[in-house]
Design an enzyme around this catalytic site. Structure first.
Site, PDB file in Angstrom:
ATOM      1  NE  ARG A   1      -0.502   0.131   4.972  1.00 21.04           N
ATOM      2  CZ  ARG A   1      -1.073   0.279   6.151  1.00 21.04           C
ATOM      3  NH1 ARG A   1      -2.397   0.249   6.237  1.00 21.04           N
ATOM      4  NH2 ARG A   1      -0.384   0.433   7.252  1.00 21.04           N
TER       5      ARG A   1
ATOM      6  CG  ASN B   1      -4.730   4.364   6.108  1.00 20.05           C
ATOM      7  OD1 ASN B   1      -5.400   4.508   7.123  1.00 20.05           O
ATOM      8  ND2 ASN B   1      -3.676   3.566   6.047  1.00 20.05           N
ATOM      9  CD  GLU B   2      -2.044   4.127   9.374  1.00 18.28           C
ATOM     10  OE1 GLU B   2      -1.272   3.437   8.715  1.00 18.28           O
ATOM     11  OE2 GLU B   2      -2.599   3.716  10.402  1.00 18.28           O
TER      12      GLU B   2
ATOM     13  CD  GLU C   1      -6.253   2.618  11.419  1.00 19.12           C
ATOM     14  OE1 GLU C   1      -5.285   1.931  11.774  1.00 19.12           O
ATOM     15  OE2 GLU C   1      -6.493   2.908  10.238  1.00 19.12           O
TER      16      GLU C   1
ATOM     17  CD1 TRP D   1       1.028  -3.112  12.832  1.00 12.03           C
ATOM     18  CD2 TRP D   1       2.821  -2.049  13.659  1.00 12.03           C
ATOM     19  NE1 TRP D   1       0.580  -2.166  13.717  1.00 12.03           N
ATOM     20  CE2 TRP D   1       1.654  -1.490  14.237  1.00 12.03           C
ATOM     21  CE3 TRP D   1       4.056  -1.528  14.043  1.00 12.03           C
ATOM     22  CZ2 TRP D   1       1.693  -0.462  15.169  1.00 12.03           C
ATOM     23  CZ3 TRP D   1       4.101  -0.509  14.976  1.00 12.03           C
ATOM     24  CH2 TRP D   1       2.919   0.014  15.534  1.00 12.03           C
TER      25      TRP D   1
ATOM     26  CG  HIS E   1      -3.861  -5.647  13.519  1.00 12.64           C
ATOM     27  ND1 HIS E   1      -4.860  -5.335  14.409  1.00 12.64           N
ATOM     28  CD2 HIS E   1      -3.114  -4.527  13.393  1.00 12.64           C
ATOM     29  CE1 HIS E   1      -4.730  -4.076  14.792  1.00 12.64           C
ATOM     30  NE2 HIS E   1      -3.672  -3.564  14.195  1.00 12.64           N
TER      31      HIS E   1
END
Lengths: 668, 668, 668
Positions: free
Chosen positions: A110, A148-149, A320, A328, A371
């Site tokens: 990503r 995202n991020e 989140e 991770w 996760h």
């Protein structure tokens, strides 16, 4: 998000595209049962929204939205631009970012795009417009998340040809003439002078270190590219979905771009809080990491809550929230039982309007199989969902006590954080490992150990009314910042290297602290960096290490502490304090306690494990340690205990309504 | 290789092309004098066989073969495909493999080819055919070696365009439709869905970690390419040289491809044993490496003998045996005097039919100038030749005692080793440093410290008749393996993570242990990985570290040991045992001893230095320690001591004919 | 530079282009006031000399020269070839060097050129000619410096296509036929045989290590390219500026090219001395680095003074002397007060004719903003200028005592240093971390701790007259070197691996020490390298570690010390000594003390901190330790103390006129 009853919200991240359609409605119903009110969706769904070029398929997402809305959930819709599909990359292979070593950063995970690529920006606009048009007016869509991020996986800085060309334009806009650029950067130094803007190269793969002025402008440019990319989406969303909150989910410990600048276009700042994973990356030392193995660093979350509340102009969400082990970090333990609850309460204590868990159900495939979610891959309830339910009940119990809006209430202490200053010492540390973020965090921790509640503000923010202001790491001091310090009416404590560089990254003509010289009547005539294990003791029993400056006092200032050879280390002039070195933990606490008391603030030693946060009428006390803690000194006899008590178990939380709250708040 | 007199053979690797032709005959004569019967040649000789494109020159090799054959030596002929000549690389520059960082892996040493390159495969076939045609029918050519050390220098995995294209075809063959691939891999996770097989990319240079399912299939593909390359040569050799053994010389600690799959096309598996060099790469810790500096790890050689005996379907050779210091480890000490003899006897004890020393004479040029041979560069005799001579004599002395064919005799204990499971945790360790090979080796060492002799088998092998089966690291459990476990009649001990992934690398729908759930009535509801230094103690005085699972017992099972908070760690159900964490060395030995005794096997603690191996009527006892050892507890009064005695000196070897051998063998 | 009054000169590096023109005259005047006589300029000024292609602008430089000359300063003019301007790189992008990993080494700092690029060589000649024509005859231009710091930032070795093509030509010149090359390199080893010179590849990116013979020739070629590049400039300068000294400023601890070869074209060797910065790179261990934090390693400067005095054929300058903290080490402390003075006196004691400080005024921009100068960025005087002034005065005070020309006076002890031998063990260390330079330095330090003054000479230099010769690391021994050792009349001590490789990098046919066998009647039959922590004790209480050889004595030699198993370690034959291993510090001192005494030299233990150097009639004693030291044992009653006294403070210096100097000098 204004009525008292709904001030503290719980949410969850959900990926309907990962699950069979027939479970959506049941999932939505169970979310509500757990006590969740918000759900974030569509974050990584581009390949489902547009499986082939131009073929937009919204049917499935329509049905997912209806399933969630039908259960009464409020939806945070996302733009899917963090994961462009393969067919798009194949059409524009040069949309990939390039690493410092010259390697392409390829498709297969990503964030595989370059912020400077014009073609990708256009496609990002196109897909944003499609989603915004479709869902912008939906009654249940209450908010938007862009991308995202930003910055995750170090994806902000790219050394692509697209970046080089955009940088050349950015420089022309900034400097006008190449002679001005050469002068500003001091390019004469090693015959680095450019004859044309288009001759500018990126500062990677150079034989030895590049010109720091070159790199600093490149970092500014890079940050501006993130702002530009984000703004492009915000503009479209505002057009098609007016009245909704727009946010972005920032990360912890990411400083690659100026978050204040990006957030200027947003309504609220949100961030992704992973206490255990980040402990591995940011923990103090191995013993510290072992001790807080299942809790996280006691200050890391609070620091970011305060930072992003500042970044968001007072509004902050946790988009989140870690609900169990993650996948991770180098090692991924389980949180203590109760820890998910603690983290959630702590976020609200620091002003969060929403805490959203990542994710509803653990994925059985893909990169994050390990996760945890609120539920397990087989659908059974995991610890996270249980603790979220407890929090939901407790939030109802204390709703009446939330009398003051945290978002507009000031803390007594302000901390100035400046992203470009952090870049400046990454670029030219002069001491291996010199980290502006680490120094800033050290000041933050020291203040917290002294029981303080803190606001984090950018340079130039109004500082009047704060009893104490700290500026641990402020390399470059612009006009606005200098004026704000001059106008401040509380104590100000500057860390080393303050004002040591001009905006051009040149040394101030009359030496540091340059623009701060009026406030600080001193001159830094030499600096030295010291090997680990070497310290310079001060005559008040303290010490600095890592960094030590030779200071000459030039005006009316008091040397509160000096080195063995008489060199000043702790210098005070009127209400300004300067530390001419990197302080040891204990001595920093001594200095700050001295200044807090001078400012009339009450201090209380919290120790390693316990932390306290005052917000409105409430005081929230948490125990990060792996053993019980006594918090009785933090609870006055007249306080009303709403949740927990002074005997804090592991992961214990106590929330009290302070009898003295009104009086204390006036301090600030 | 069947007559009793010649059951244990000695050989040597020889490079006639490195020496003047006039020394060949003398060399051959001296080989025979030392007691060698076999000689391996032509391994790296392509540039001499074909100095220019298409100009084959066999004259020199004919003469070398005659010189060796004339002395009575049996010849193992090699294909020279590990070192294609420069002119070939210049013709096909894209035949080079590509590293994960995108760099070509260039000419200038060896193994500079890509397994997926169609052009090189064709040339490899061509040169194989040339050599096989020329020497296939020669009476003295008794065996063939294909290529050299597949996987050495990490040459199995390549990220070339040739590999990408071949991978796309491999995927099409496996999945049929790209939708099936997307579903199997869970590509929806981060919009990683492919629209076409040809869109598949290799899993390198991605922004962050790629999809583990993607990588696992790439690793399977990679392994299959080795199988394909090797089979191409085997097919040609079988055509032109029927009736000869075909082997390949595998390496120690190489797991990049499935050795069982490659060996399925071979007659015998051989491997290259370098105890001192591998100690540097695989030793337990620094103290261990210092202690075994001149001996090697006491279990490393045995593990590989047993592994390759299994890989070879019962037939195993040592193709290259370290004869003195080597050149390629970080540090290269000399073996203890007598150590070359010990290693040789140990290999035969584990079923080797041949031990071949590398090399006859130390090279005065090239990369391995510091690699000892049996003789020195000036031709004088080195220690290795002296010890080989001693072994040759001793082999004659014990030939009559070799009553049982090791190759077909089962050990009482079986260990299941699965290459894809090792890949799976390399790809997604979830705990830094989690190594399936290390865990497997830990089980092996524990069994050996308990005096056991062990067979290593692939998943799906028939397990009936084994008193104890251990499966330390079996992430994926296929249909055949599940059936074999169900049919097993001994004790079975599973390590953590057993059955935790489907073939697709997805989490089993009802959680791990997935296909093993019938055997193991439990459910792994959460896993956590732990920092070094963190341990979870069990209530029986043991501990796990690194990895710990939260298990729910779902059926009729006994919790033999639990963590302090009651979580089960050692779970037994009927004859199956599950360990819900990575065991400490001592506790693993406790658990295994318990199960061995339950299975009726005798155990004996051998300590760190001494090891024992039973083979047929014989028991071989060796001392790896740098001090004397007493082996009397390993020798029964009725045993007949053939070589050595119970007082083992440094590098001491004792071989006894066991009085109880017939009885003991029946246990298995 | 011959009159007594001016024997020891002080200078400074100056960059007029960095400062407004109106300060130049004042700067020049202050230089003279400080006591400086020389100034080096124009080193990095290409972009100002030629701002656009072909447009040479000398006006500013003319005026700068006049400003400096007008103040009476002597000018060292530089060629600016270390920093080609961007427009030049844009015209010839392939002029950039290529790193071992294949990455371009790009514009943006300095030294961004490939020594083998024909186009750049031509441009370097062109700009050299321009500068030499303009200033060659100027009365104040007394010397020239070519380029800057060859080898800095590891810029000697390049893997470009230009380098490959030039290497092919170099090989053709050396070998004549490709068969000869194949034979010399032993290319048959792994089918590495070349069919054509043009097929040669560079030894990078190979699958595993390349042929060491290949790499060694590539390193020789690389060194020759530096010689060629430097000579091209020297030839032009000699044409246009006859009678001036030509030098190059070499670096410390750089061994990438043969400095003796480069300096053969120069009049004097100069080097850049940065004691504190180099301590970080070359210090013994962490405790050592902490102890000498503000002083530098006590032997590093002296070693390089002696080395470059040898490289310069007796003439040596310090072109850049550290004046305060630098910017480029991991940590950059300030020197002790007085340390700049100490370093300067020490340089003169070792024969420097000039010590030139870097730089006049600290830069406010560019990569070296944190590098101190003699003055601060704001122009105020820094510590360096103050200490330089002190030295200037002291030099006048002792001028009359400088009775002997150091440059032509021999020391009693000679050390042979061979660059190709250092390369050989970098290429094939056989023991991780085996460094020829480290071993050489260890011998040097041991001799200095025994109070010796030392000459450093290349192999083949005349060794007659030296009481003791040491050759710590001499892998390859050519004809001339062998003859020089044979002709030497003093004691000779060889370190391990002496004579262990032929010029081709092949093992000598009769084993090492090959060409030294007549001098050393022994044969090295095996070598082993040992892990850290492993040592081989000798029967005289000493020990070797890291490297140990198995030696057979073949003639009339005495074993002075042996290992526990009797293997000889310290072997003496007539006046030659061989050490068959890497000696521990203490034992090396024992061996050398024994040989010094045998040669009739007086020894005195100086300890860690104090060092002594005899030069002509003078003895200079310095204290590197962070505490006071008593040097009374180094000063005879009859000596005349000129500067300081026996009680050396921190950074203390004592200079005495030795009563026994004439007598002592005769020893050598």
């Amino acid at each position: 998000m204004s009525s008292k009853a709904t001030r503290s919200h719980l949410g969850v991240c959900y990926y309907p595209e990962h699950w069979p359609e027939d479970v959506w409605a049941g999932d939505a119903r169970r979310m509500v049962e757990v006590g969740l009110t918000h759900v974030r969706i569509a974050e990584f769904a581009w390949s489902r929204i547009e499986p082939r070029p131009g073929e937009i398929e919204f049917g499935w997402l329509d049905r997912a939205v209806e399933a969630l809305a039908g259960a009464g959930l409020k939806i945070i819709m996302c733009t899917p631009t963090a994961t462009p599909p393969k067919w798009l990359v194949d059409r524009m292979p040069d949309m990939l970012a390039v690493a410092a070593d010259g390697a392409e950063r390829r498709f297969g995970s990503r964030r595989h795009y370059d912020f400077s690529h014009a073609g990708y920006l256009e496609d990002a606009r196109r897909i944003t417009r499609a989603v915004a048009e479709r869902f912008g007016q939906h009654a249940s869509v209450v908010a938007w998340q862009t991308d995202n991020e930003y910055g995750c996986h170090e994806t902000t800085v790219s050394y692509s040809e697209a970046a080089r060309q955009a940088f050349a334009i950015w420089l022309r806009d900034k400097y006008g003439t190449v002679d001005a650029l050469n002068a500003a950067w001091g390019n004469v130094f090693w015959s680095m002078e450019l004859h044309d803007f288009d001759a500018v190269a990126l500062p990677n793969l150079t034989v030895t270190e590049p010109n720091p002025a070159h790199v600093l402008d490149f970092r500014r440019f890079t940050s501006d590219q993130v702002v530009r990319f984000n703004r492009a989406q915000v503009d479209i969303i505002r057009e098609f979905s007016p009245g909704r909150d727009i946010t972005h989910n920032f990360m912890g410990a990411v400083t690659d771009f100026d978050h204040f600048d990006v957030a200027a276009d947003l309504d609220v700042a949100s961030w992704d809080s992973y206490p255990l994973g980040m402990l591995e990356r940011f923990g103090r030392d191995e013993a510290w990491r072992n001790w807080y193995l299942r809790a996280g660093d006691p200050d890391f979350q609070a620091f970011h809550h305060d930072l992003y509340r500042g970044v968001g102009g007072g509004r902050m969400w946790v988009m989140e929230q870690q609900p169990g082990p993650v996948n991770w970090a180098a090692w991924n333990p389980a949180p203590h039982p109760g820890m998910v609850r603690l983290w959630t309460h702590e976020a609200f204590a620091h002003g969060a309007e929403l805490v959203s868990y990542f994710r509803w159900r653990q994925a059985p495939f893909g990169q994050e199989q390990f996760h945890a979610g609120l539920n397990r891959p087989d659908g059974s309830t995991d610890v996270g969902a249980e603790e979220a339910s407890v929090v939901a009940g407790e939030l109802q119990a204390i709703a009446d006590a939330q009398t003051v809006d945290d978002a507009t209430q000031r803390s007594p202490v302000a901390m100035v954080v400046d992203y470009p200053s952090i870049w400046a010492t990454e670029i030219q540390p002069q001491a291996r490992g010199y980290s502006g973020l680490a120094l800033t965090f050290q000041f933050y921790r020291a203040l917290r150990r002294l029981g303080q509640s803190i606001d984090i503000v950018p340079p130039g923010a109004d500082l009047t009314g704060y009893a104490v202001v700290v500026a641990p790491h402020l390399i470059m001091v612009g006009e606005a910042a200098a004026q704000a310090f001059a106008a401040a009416d509380g104590q100000i404590v500057f860390g080393p290297r303050a004002g040591s560089r001009l905006e051009t990254h040149q040394v101030p003509p009359k030496l540091p602290p340059g623009p701060l010289s009026k406030l600080l009547p001193l001159r830094v005539v030499r600096v030295e960096s010291l090997r680990p294990g070497v310290r310079v003791a001060t005559d008040d029993g303290g010490a600095v290490h890592h960094w030590f400056e030779h200071v000459e006092v030039t005006g009316d200032a008091k040397v509160r502490a000096a080195a063995h050879d008489g060199k000043p280390v702790w210098i005070e002039a009127d209400r300004a304090t300067y530390l001419a070195g990197w302080p040891d933990d204990a001595w920093l606490e001594t200095v700050l306690a001295d200044r807090l008391i001078a400012a009339g603030l009450a201090i209380v030693e919290t120790g390693d494990d316990v932390r306290v946060r005052d917000h409105g009428a409430l005081r929230t006390i948490v125990n990060y340690g792996p053993r019980e803690a006594d918090a009785s000194r933090l609870i006055a006899a007249a306080d009303e205990v709403l949740i927990g008590d002074a005997d804090l178990g592991v992961a214990g939380v106590a929330i009290v309504r302070r009898a003295a709250a009104a009086g204390k708040a006036q301090t600030s």
